[in-house]
Design an enzyme around this catalytic site. Sequence first.
Site, PDB file in Angstrom:
ATOM      1  N   THR A 116       1.630  -4.209   4.407  1.00  0.00           N
ATOM      2  CA  THR A 116       1.443  -4.531   5.820  1.00  0.00           C
ATOM      3  C   THR A 116       0.967  -5.972   6.044  1.00  0.00           C
ATOM      4  OG1 THR A 116      -0.830  -3.696   5.732  1.00  0.00           O
ATOM      5  CG2 THR A 116       0.870  -2.147   6.458  1.00  0.00           C
ATOM      6  N   ASP A 117       0.314  -6.569   5.035  1.00  0.00           N
ATOM      7  CA  ASP A 117      -0.391  -7.837   5.263  1.00  0.00           C
ATOM      8  C   ASP A 117       0.520  -8.986   5.697  1.00  0.00           C
ATOM      9  OD1 ASP A 117      -2.822  -6.661   4.743  1.00  0.00           O
ATOM     10  OD2 ASP A 117      -2.940  -7.357   2.677  1.00  0.00           O
ATOM     11  N   THR A 172       0.824  -1.209   0.000  1.00  0.00           N
ATOM     12  CA  THR A 172       0.000   0.000   0.000  1.00  0.00           C
ATOM     13  C   THR A 172       0.853   1.250   0.000  1.00  0.00           C
ATOM     14  OG1 THR A 172      -1.829  -1.104   1.090  1.00  0.00           O
ATOM     15  CG2 THR A 172      -1.724   1.263   1.376  1.00  0.00           C
ATOM     16  N   SER A 211       1.494  -7.395  -0.796  1.00  0.00           N
ATOM     17  CA  SER A 211       2.198  -8.397   0.022  1.00  0.00           C
ATOM     18  C   SER A 211       1.324  -9.585   0.417  1.00  0.00           C
ATOM     19  CB  SER A 211       2.810  -7.751   1.268  1.00  0.00           C
ATOM     20  OG  SER A 211       1.868  -7.600   2.304  1.00  0.00           O
TER      21      SER A 211
HETATM   22  N1  ASP Z   1      -2.606  -5.493   0.754  1.00  0.00           N
HETATM   23  C1  ASP Z   1      -1.577  -4.508   1.108  1.00  0.00           C
HETATM   24  C2  ASP Z   1      -0.238  -5.224   1.145  1.00  0.00           C
HETATM   25  O1  ASP Z   1       0.005  -5.923   2.091  1.00  0.00           O
HETATM   26  C3  ASP Z   1      -1.921  -3.909   2.411  1.00  0.00           C
HETATM   27  C4  ASP Z   1      -0.952  -2.874   2.921  1.00  0.00           C
HETATM   28  O2  ASP Z   1       0.169  -2.722   2.495  1.00  0.00           O
HETATM   29  O3  ASP Z   1      -1.349  -2.160   3.878  1.00  0.00           O
HETATM   30  O4  ASP Z   1       0.522  -5.103   0.226  1.00  0.00           O
END
Ligand code: ASP
Length: 333
Positions: free
Chosen positions: A99-100, A20, A66
């Site tokens: 973050t995932d 993200t 991610s």
């Molecule tokens: N789906 C995103 C990822 O993990 C979520 C994020 O980065 O907050 O790439």
Amino acid sequence: MGENIQGGTRRVVVLGTGGTIAGRAGRAGDNIGYTAGEVGVSELLGGIDAPEGIALLAEQVAQVDSKDMSFAIWQTLAQRCAHWLAKADVAGVVITHGTDTLEETAFFLQSVLAPSKPVVLTCAMRPATALAPDGPQNVRDAIVVAATAGVRGVVAVCAGTVHSAFDVQKVHTYRVDAFDSGDGGPLAYVEEGALRVLRNWPAPHAATQVFDRVAGAVSLPRVEIVVSHAEARGAIVDALIAERKRGSADAVQGLVLAATGNGTLHHALEAAALRAQAEGIAVVRATRCMQGRILAKPDESLRDAGALTPVKARIALALELLAASASGRIEGG
Ligand code: ASP
């Protein structure tokens, strides 16, 4: 391969993997309807002042959401971290990441590299195009941590808080401060370009000595996670056993049971897990509780993962199986 961004005497290398933090939305007010992994890492560094005497170098390693993180990207990341950390003038490495699965990448890199310099993962909960993106401040803070003398090991930096790779977990779906270190607590805060250390930095645990095996492997040994819950059954585990008995090349080698409380399992799942162990599948119990650790009791038939969460226990078991395959020794638990 890399690109020089600014001049200085010591370097911090910023590796981009997507997420993200590199996300782009159709309109600035949209914090959730975006595509992750679109903005290049060099662009993410635009407008960020490096600490005095530090030069930044950007390298794009991957560009993914991610949730789709792969062993191939982990291999490349481990190799690029090892490459840069070996250089005397490199103070540390920052990795921009979604973050995932950030906690999984952090734990994988800590287990494989056990670096004596800092490797700092950072992220954002809002895309780069947001009205008030959180990424730039997180990157700035991560660079500060990577440039701080005496910091070592893999850590995560989000919302001004530094978490160890062992403890960090994503705990919120939306809040900017989305990570927590459980009852261990965070390692430090980053405040206006300075680190306020809160507790002892984790001792550099012995690396599992699997770096060469990881570099040369086509894939990690397959380890599946099965959750214990009310009305759980053994059917999934039995299906995995059956697949193995059929001689499938990619048959499961390890099983992590996301156990209730202090490592307890529904009796039906436990019975199936014991059948799996008897078939030579390595079985480990990891608690599905957000905090605490499994306190081992004598005479347990299935070993436990202590304080590791199920996703981290999966990585630990896969690396253990990888190391054991090198020595021709694969244990069934
Ligand atoms: N789906 C995103 C990822 O993990 C979520 C994020 O980065 O907050 O790439």
